[in-house]
Motif scaffolding. Sequence first.
Motif, PDB file in Angstrom:
ATOM      1  N   THR A 280       0.833  -1.201   0.000  1.00 15.19           N
ATOM      2  CA  THR A 280       0.000   0.000   0.000  1.00 15.19           C
ATOM      3  C   THR A 280       0.869   1.253   0.000  1.00 15.19           C
ATOM      4  N   LYS A 281       0.371   2.278  -0.700  1.00 17.01           N
ATOM      5  CA  LYS A 281       1.017   3.590  -0.734  1.00 17.01           C
ATOM      6  C   LYS A 281       0.562   4.364   0.504  1.00 17.01           C
ATOM      7  N   PRO A 282       1.406   5.150   1.121  1.00 14.29           N
ATOM      8  CA  PRO A 282       2.821   5.305   0.760  1.00 14.29           C
ATOM      9  C   PRO A 282       3.582   4.046   1.162  1.00 14.29           C
ATOM     10  N   PHE A 283       4.475   3.589   0.301  1.00 19.68           N
ATOM     11  CA  PHE A 283       5.220   2.365   0.558  1.00 19.68           C
ATOM     12  C   PHE A 283       6.656   2.700   0.927  1.00 19.68           C
ATOM     13  N   ASP A 284       7.300   1.755   1.585  1.00 27.73           N
ATOM     14  CA  ASP A 284       8.713   1.878   1.930  1.00 27.73           C
ATOM     15  C   ASP A 284       9.506   1.348   0.734  1.00 27.73           C
ATOM     16  N   PRO A 285      10.311   2.199   0.075  1.00 26.09           N
ATOM     17  CA  PRO A 285      11.073   1.723  -1.093  1.00 26.09           C
ATOM     18  C   PRO A 285      11.902   0.472  -0.802  1.00 26.09           C
ATOM     19  N   ALA A 286      12.460   0.367   0.401  1.00 26.82           N
ATOM     20  CA  ALA A 286      13.264  -0.814   0.747  1.00 26.82           C
ATOM     21  C   ALA A 286      12.394  -2.075   0.751  1.00 26.82           C
ATOM     22  N   GLU A 287      11.160  -1.947   1.240  1.00 23.93           N
ATOM     23  CA  GLU A 287      10.248  -3.095   1.253  1.00 23.93           C
ATOM     24  C   GLU A 287       9.872  -3.494  -0.170  1.00 23.93           C
ATOM     25  N   LEU A 288       9.594  -2.504  -1.013  1.00 22.79           N
ATOM     26  CA  LEU A 288       9.265  -2.785  -2.413  1.00 22.79           C
ATOM     27  C   LEU A 288      10.427  -3.511  -3.099  1.00 22.79           C
ATOM     28  N   ILE A 289      11.638  -3.031  -2.883  1.00 23.13           N
ATOM     29  CA  ILE A 289      12.817  -3.653  -3.490  1.00 23.13           C
ATOM     30  C   ILE A 289      12.941  -5.100  -3.028  1.00 23.13           C
ATOM     31  N   GLU A 290      12.744  -5.342  -1.748  1.00 22.14           N
ATOM     32  CA  GLU A 290      12.860  -6.697  -1.207  1.00 22.14           C
ATOM     33  C   GLU A 290      11.809  -7.627  -1.816  1.00 22.14           C
TER      34      GLU A 290
END
Length: 126
Positions: free
Chosen positions: A107-117
């Motif tokens: 869900t937005k806003p998302f943590d870029p680090a979580e998205l990358i993982e």
Amino acid sequence: MAEVLGKVLVVDDDEVIRQLIAVNLNLEGFEVETATDGQDCLDRVRDVKPDVITLDVMMPRLDGWSTAEKLRAEPDTSHIRVVLVTARAQDDDRRRGLGIGVDAYLTKPFDPAELIEVVRELAARS
């Protein structure tokens, strides 16, 4: 040259978010292509041949739900890993996504680090 971790098609009608996701994935070693909405995604997916698609839900022309359903229905795209990245955070929305067969839901806003993982894990399984 660094090893490419996989190819990602980033689909979002918001240019800022599209670029944010693309830059973060690119910096991590992914090859990234972008699409502006679901129809653009479907028009390009066979040429791009992504391992993972990040897909917004609320978009003009063709929304993320319909796009994911169409991707899952086609034999040559049904294997592509799909991550819904959306402001729609209700449990019903999450269940709908999982019912379609998406691989992850952020869900937005998302943590870029979580998205990358999440993308890294899905690309490794492709």
